[in-house]
Scaffold this motif. Structure first.
Motif, mmCIF file in Angstrom:
data_model
loop_
_atom_site.group_PDB
_atom_site.id
_atom_site.type_symbol
_atom_site.label_atom_id
_atom_site.label_comp_id
_atom_site.label_asym_id
_atom_site.label_seq_id
_atom_site.Cartn_x
_atom_site.Cartn_y
_atom_site.Cartn_z
ATOM 1 N N LEU A 42 0.837 -1.199 0.000
ATOM 2 C CA LEU A 42 0.000 0.000 0.000
ATOM 3 C C LEU A 42 0.869 1.246 0.000
ATOM 4 N N ASN A 43 0.555 2.184 -0.884
ATOM 5 C CA ASN A 43 1.149 3.520 -0.888
ATOM 6 C C ASN A 43 0.040 4.511 -0.575
ATOM 7 N N VAL A 44 0.320 5.496 0.274
ATOM 8 C CA VAL A 44 -0.650 6.539 0.592
ATOM 9 C C VAL A 44 0.030 7.883 0.367
ATOM 10 N N THR A 45 -0.610 8.731 -0.436
ATOM 11 C CA THR A 45 -0.090 10.077 -0.662
ATOM 12 C C THR A 45 -1.176 11.090 -0.312
ATOM 13 N N GLU A 46 -0.734 12.312 -0.050
ATOM 14 C CA GLU A 46 -1.661 13.397 0.274
ATOM 15 C C GLU A 46 -1.184 14.650 -0.434
ATOM 16 N N ASN A 47 -2.123 15.379 -0.981
ATOM 17 C CA ASN A 47 -1.813 16.702 -1.508
ATOM 18 C C ASN A 47 -2.868 17.667 -0.993
ATOM 19 N N GLY A 48 -2.929 18.849 -1.519
ATOM 20 C CA GLY A 48 -3.857 19.860 -1.017
ATOM 21 C C GLY A 48 -5.320 19.534 -1.186
ATOM 22 N N THR A 49 -5.648 18.666 -2.146
ATOM 23 C CA THR A 49 -7.066 18.416 -2.432
ATOM 24 C C THR A 49 -7.537 17.001 -2.139
ATOM 25 N N LEU A 59 -11.189 6.894 7.749
ATOM 26 C CA LEU A 59 -10.968 8.076 6.928
ATOM 27 C C LEU A 59 -10.858 9.308 7.820
ATOM 28 N N PRO A 60 -9.961 10.230 7.493
ATOM 29 C CA PRO A 60 -9.850 11.463 8.280
ATOM 30 C C PRO A 60 -11.142 12.273 8.218
ATOM 31 N N ASP A 61 -11.355 13.117 9.211
ATOM 32 C CA ASP A 61 -12.570 13.935 9.276
ATOM 33 C C ASP A 61 -12.673 14.939 8.137
ATOM 34 N N ASP A 62 -11.538 15.294 7.534
ATOM 35 C CA ASP A 62 -11.568 16.319 6.485
ATOM 36 C C ASP A 62 -11.818 15.751 5.092
ATOM 37 N N THR A 63 -12.398 14.551 4.995
ATOM 38 C CA THR A 63 -12.625 13.925 3.687
ATOM 39 C C THR A 63 -14.085 13.987 3.268
ATOM 40 N N ASP A 64 -14.290 14.043 1.961
ATOM 41 C CA ASP A 64 -15.628 14.016 1.385
ATOM 42 C C ASP A 64 -15.955 12.552 1.069
ATOM 43 N N ARG A 65 -16.595 11.883 1.982
ATOM 44 C CA ARG A 65 -16.856 10.442 1.864
ATOM 45 C C ARG A 65 -17.799 10.107 0.720
ATOM 46 N N THR A 73 -6.331 2.076 -7.349
ATOM 47 C CA THR A 73 -6.128 3.444 -6.891
ATOM 48 C C THR A 73 -7.441 3.975 -6.333
ATOM 49 N N VAL A 74 -7.413 4.372 -5.067
ATOM 50 C CA VAL A 74 -8.590 4.934 -4.398
ATOM 51 C C VAL A 74 -8.293 6.400 -4.117
ATOM 52 N N SER A 75 -9.130 7.275 -4.658
ATOM 53 C CA SER A 75 -8.963 8.714 -4.468
ATOM 54 C C SER A 75 -10.012 9.200 -3.468
ATOM 55 N N VAL A 76 -9.542 9.820 -2.393
ATOM 56 C CA VAL A 76 -10.419 10.307 -1.333
ATOM 57 C C VAL A 76 -10.263 11.830 -1.259
ATOM 58 N N PRO A 77 -11.226 12.574 -1.842
ATOM 59 C CA PRO A 77 -11.118 14.036 -1.845
ATOM 60 C C PRO A 77 -11.258 14.629 -0.443
ATOM 61 N N LYS A 78 -10.556 15.735 -0.243
ATOM 62 C CA LYS A 78 -10.674 16.475 1.011
ATOM 63 C C LYS A 78 -11.823 17.479 0.890
ATOM 64 N N LEU A 79 -12.437 17.788 2.012
ATOM 65 C CA LEU A 79 -13.439 18.846 2.062
ATOM 66 C C LEU A 79 -12.721 20.183 1.972
#
Length: 141
Positions: free
Chosen positions: A35-42, A101-107, A120-126
């Motif tokens: 598993l690889n997990v990355t984060e960016n601004g969105t 999932l973190p609280d700042d995500t748009d589930r 690849t699973v994309s989880v957008p941030k709020l």
């Protein structure tokens, strides 16, 4: 010290000693994909190594508490040929793992795709809400 065996059946003996030894006794992580997990601004992006799997083999769920569960199962089809298995360990694979999932995500906007053996699973941030500064000075009248 190297010891030569006088028996002509030395190869199966070595093979069986290797396969039944400590190398293969306990492998608790044998079905856990890398598993690889990355984060960016969105968004957050999770990449699972799932070689040989099709999208029909994979299930992705998010419950009301924001727990995302990734699972898959794959059964090896029986193939008719004239070979005889000495040891077979890959006839059925199953995996299930849950992630909070973190609280700042748009589930409701999570998306996924499988391509070239990678899920690849994309989880957008709020969007960040503008809030008042946590510390402020209050004037006294």
């Amino acid at each position: 010290m190297l010891v030569a065996r006088r028996n002509q059946n030395w190869l199966p003996g070595i093979f069986n000693d290797f396969m039944n030894g400590d190398w293969f006794s306990e492998r608790p992580m044998n079905n856990v994909p890398a598993l690889n997990v990355t984060e960016n601004g969105t968004n957050y992006e999770l990449e699972f190594a799932v070689p040989g799997l099709k999208k029909e083999d994979i299930e992705l769920k998010i419950d009301a508490d924001g727990i995302m569960t990734v699972s898959y199962s794959r059964k090896q089809e029986k193939k008719e040929n004239d070979s005889r298995y000495i040891r077979r360990e890959f006839s059925f694979h199953q995996f299930s793992q849950s992630y909070i999932l973190p609280d700042d995500t748009d589930r409701n906007a999570v998306s996924a795709k499988v391509e070239d053996g990678i899920l690849t699973v994309s989880v957008p941030k709020l969007p960040e809400e503008k809030t008042a500064p946590a510390v402020r000075t209050i004037s006294i009248d």
